[in-house]
Scaffold this motif. Sequence first.
Motif, PDB file in Angstrom:
ATOM      1  N   ILE A 351     -26.803 -28.056 -29.974  1.00 41.58           N
ATOM      2  CA  ILE A 351     -24.811 -27.388 -29.500  1.00 41.58           C
ATOM      3  C   ILE A 351     -24.311 -28.985 -30.215  1.00 41.58           C
ATOM      4  CG2 ILE A 351     -22.555 -27.226 -28.821  1.00 41.58           C
ATOM      5  CD1 ILE A 351     -24.430 -25.196 -26.598  1.00 41.58           C
ATOM      6  N   SER A 352     -24.851 -30.337 -29.633  1.00 39.68           N
ATOM      7  CA  SER A 352     -24.240 -31.945 -30.238  1.00 39.68           C
ATOM      8  C   SER A 352     -24.458 -32.257 -31.513  1.00 39.68           C
ATOM      9  CB  SER A 352     -24.823 -33.003 -29.404  1.00 39.68           C
ATOM     10  OG  SER A 352     -23.681 -34.168 -29.539  1.00 39.68           O
ATOM     11  N   LEU A 353     -24.928 -31.606 -31.889  1.00 39.51           N
ATOM     12  CA  LEU A 353     -25.785 -32.234 -33.599  1.00 39.51           C
ATOM     13  C   LEU A 353     -25.355 -31.106 -34.759  1.00 39.51           C
ATOM     14  CD1 LEU A 353     -27.321 -33.784 -35.312  1.00 39.51           C
ATOM     15  CD2 LEU A 353     -29.728 -31.724 -35.496  1.00 39.51           C
ATOM     16  N   ILE A 354     -24.858 -30.101 -34.019  1.00 40.69           N
ATOM     17  CA  ILE A 354     -23.368 -29.149 -34.443  1.00 40.69           C
ATOM     18  C   ILE A 354     -22.649 -29.022 -35.006  1.00 40.69           C
ATOM     19  CG2 ILE A 354     -23.049 -26.268 -35.250  1.00 40.69           C
ATOM     20  CD1 ILE A 354     -25.586 -25.477 -33.691  1.00 40.69           C
ATOM     21  N   ARG A 355     -22.576 -29.507 -34.104  1.00 42.51           N
ATOM     22  CA  ARG A 355     -21.186 -30.349 -34.139  1.00 42.51           C
ATOM     23  C   ARG A 355     -20.985 -31.403 -34.671  1.00 42.51           C
ATOM     24  NH1 ARG A 355     -19.514 -29.396 -27.229  1.00 42.51           N
ATOM     25  NH2 ARG A 355     -18.887 -27.647 -27.695  1.00 42.51           N
ATOM     26  N   ARG A 356     -21.070 -32.526 -34.735  1.00 44.26           N
ATOM     27  CA  ARG A 356     -21.569 -34.021 -35.223  1.00 44.26           C
ATOM     28  C   ARG A 356     -21.852 -33.477 -36.839  1.00 44.26           C
ATOM     29  NH1 ARG A 356     -25.898 -37.286 -32.765  1.00 44.26           N
ATOM     30  NH2 ARG A 356     -25.645 -36.011 -31.277  1.00 44.26           N
ATOM     31  N   PHE A 358     -20.453 -30.608 -37.969  1.00 45.53           N
ATOM     32  CA  PHE A 358     -19.556 -29.691 -38.818  1.00 45.53           C
ATOM     33  C   PHE A 358     -18.603 -30.791 -39.200  1.00 45.53           C
ATOM     34  CE2 PHE A 358     -15.335 -27.927 -36.958  1.00 45.53           C
ATOM     35  CZ  PHE A 358     -14.851 -26.564 -37.695  1.00 45.53           C
ATOM     36  N   ARG A 359     -17.908 -31.697 -37.910  1.00 43.94           N
ATOM     37  CA  ARG A 359     -16.706 -32.964 -37.627  1.00 43.94           C
ATOM     38  C   ARG A 359     -17.650 -33.783 -39.293  1.00 43.94           C
ATOM     39  NH1 ARG A 359     -17.722 -33.741 -32.957  1.00 43.94           N
ATOM     40  NH2 ARG A 359     -18.900 -35.350 -32.765  1.00 43.94           N
ATOM     41  N   PHE A 360     -18.795 -34.421 -39.531  1.00 43.31           N
ATOM     42  CA  PHE A 360     -18.928 -34.879 -40.884  1.00 43.31           C
ATOM     43  C   PHE A 360     -18.265 -33.851 -41.995  1.00 43.31           C
ATOM     44  CE2 PHE A 360     -21.554 -36.063 -44.122  1.00 43.31           C
ATOM     45  CZ  PHE A 360     -21.615 -36.401 -44.569  1.00 43.31           C
ATOM     46  N   PHE A 361     -18.588 -32.547 -42.258  1.00 47.61           N
ATOM     47  CA  PHE A 361     -17.965 -31.767 -43.698  1.00 47.61           C
ATOM     48  C   PHE A 361     -17.126 -31.727 -43.703  1.00 47.61           C
ATOM     49  CE2 PHE A 361     -23.157 -30.857 -43.529  1.00 47.61           C
ATOM     50  CZ  PHE A 361     -22.539 -30.887 -44.958  1.00 47.61           C
ATOM     51  N   SER A 362     -16.251 -31.573 -42.297  1.00 45.91           N
ATOM     52  CA  SER A 362     -14.623 -31.764 -42.572  1.00 45.91           C
ATOM     53  C   SER A 362     -14.116 -32.690 -42.983  1.00 45.91           C
ATOM     54  CB  SER A 362     -14.174 -31.349 -40.919  1.00 45.91           C
ATOM     55  OG  SER A 362     -14.813 -29.887 -40.746  1.00 45.91           O
ATOM     56  N   HIS A 363     -14.627 -34.167 -42.497  1.00 47.79           N
ATOM     57  CA  HIS A 363     -13.770 -35.618 -43.012  1.00 47.79           C
ATOM     58  C   HIS A 363     -14.385 -35.796 -44.246  1.00 47.79           C
ATOM     59  CE1 HIS A 363     -12.324 -36.731 -39.409  1.00 47.79           C
ATOM     60  NE2 HIS A 363     -14.168 -36.786 -38.978  1.00 47.79           N
ATOM     61  N   LYS A 364     -14.765 -34.950 -45.437  1.00 52.11           N
ATOM     62  CA  LYS A 364     -15.424 -35.469 -46.407  1.00 52.11           C
ATOM     63  C   LYS A 364     -14.653 -34.147 -47.326  1.00 52.11           C
ATOM     64  CE  LYS A 364     -19.165 -36.055 -49.326  1.00 52.11           C
ATOM     65  NZ  LYS A 364     -21.059 -36.206 -49.235  1.00 52.11           N
ATOM     66  N   THR A 365     -14.420 -33.144 -46.394  1.00 56.95           N
ATOM     67  CA  THR A 365     -13.331 -32.090 -47.555  1.00 56.95           C
ATOM     68  C   THR A 365     -12.394 -32.249 -47.735  1.00 56.95           C
ATOM     69  OG1 THR A 365     -14.554 -30.421 -46.835  1.00 56.95           O
ATOM     70  CG2 THR A 365     -12.490 -29.944 -47.905  1.00 56.95           C
ATOM     71  N   ASP A 366     -12.168 -33.417 -46.936  1.00 52.25           N
ATOM     72  CA  ASP A 366     -10.558 -33.984 -46.925  1.00 52.25           C
ATOM     73  C   ASP A 366     -10.440 -34.649 -47.732  1.00 52.25           C
ATOM     74  OD1 ASP A 366      -9.552 -32.298 -44.743  1.00 52.25           O
ATOM     75  OD2 ASP A 366      -9.870 -34.103 -42.980  1.00 52.25           O
TER      76      ASP A 366
END
Length: 366
Positions: A351-356, A358-366
């Motif tokens: 779960i901790s890995l998936i969250r990380r 998800f956060r990585f791709f969210s930053h990249k899209t921005d």
Amino acid sequence: MEDSLQDPQNKSDGVDGDDDIVMENASFVRSEPPQDDQLPPKVDSTMEILHEKVKKQVIREGHGQKPRNLSTCFLHYRAWVESSLHKFEDTWQEQRPIELILGKEKKEMAGLGIGIASMKSGERALLHVAWELGYGKEGSFSFPNVPPMADLLYEVELIGFDEIKEGKARSDMTVEERIEAADRRKVEGNAYFKEEKLQEAMQQYEMAIAYMGDDFMFQLFGKYRDMALSVKNPCHLNMAACLIKLKRYEEAIGQCTIVLSEDENNVKALFRRGKARAALGQTEAAREDFWKAQKYAPEDKAILKELRLLAEHDKAVYQKQKEIYKGIFGPRPEPRPKRLNYIVLFWQWLISLIRRIFRFFSHKTD
């Protein structure tokens, strides 16, 4: 104190002077356990015919000579109506031996007198007395439970007797004669004690005490009362010493208490009552007696020793109780290490890995 209660290791056996007994070193004598005193004792010995109306069975053999006619006898007895087994008199319970002059006894004690005449000092026997030599056709006015024509049973002990030459009734003696007679008995008792003849010693002390009964002491004042107490109290204390050796602790307590009723600060009475109470497990009452005795004899080694023994006893009882409770509830369980649940750890990591991610791709899209 007349003679101090020294450490028993530093004292010789026997009587310390004329007035008291040093009791710690002498050997113990075992007495037979008392039978139920509410019923006549069961006796297996041969029935001896003393008279057409009186029979005897020996419970315990005595010693020495038998009393002669007109001897003054001192005795204890319990009496029952044979048909109903109702006990109507007990001089042991009253702690007061009676006096009987052979040949001058009351009519209702004629059978008892015949039995006593056949006994030796210290002898105990069961007497079977027919109604003709007891309370007769009328029964007893003093004891309503003794009906007319009642055959009687007596458990009787002859404590001792005075021969004719000195054996006149106590009521006919002067104060000085009674005190002198009691003192002779006390000295004889002390001599028996030195020989470790405890039963014989107690018989002498009881006879001495019998010369100074309550009715006699009540009449005394001033120097005469002091003279009488100087003989009577040591006899009670020496009786207590014998009774402790015989492991008859309740009776020993009674003897000491009699002395304390006259002299509440008597160190020997407090000390011996404390020993008897301690032997019965009455530790708090024993401690109080020893503390009070110590107040008047603060350096006495024997008192200090008894207090130390009580403290050690208390400690031993505490440790024993601690072990008992430990055995009941068991030892406290040790904390067990927790087992690692690897499946839970794996899911937490995932779960901790998936969250990380998800956060990585969210930053990249921005």
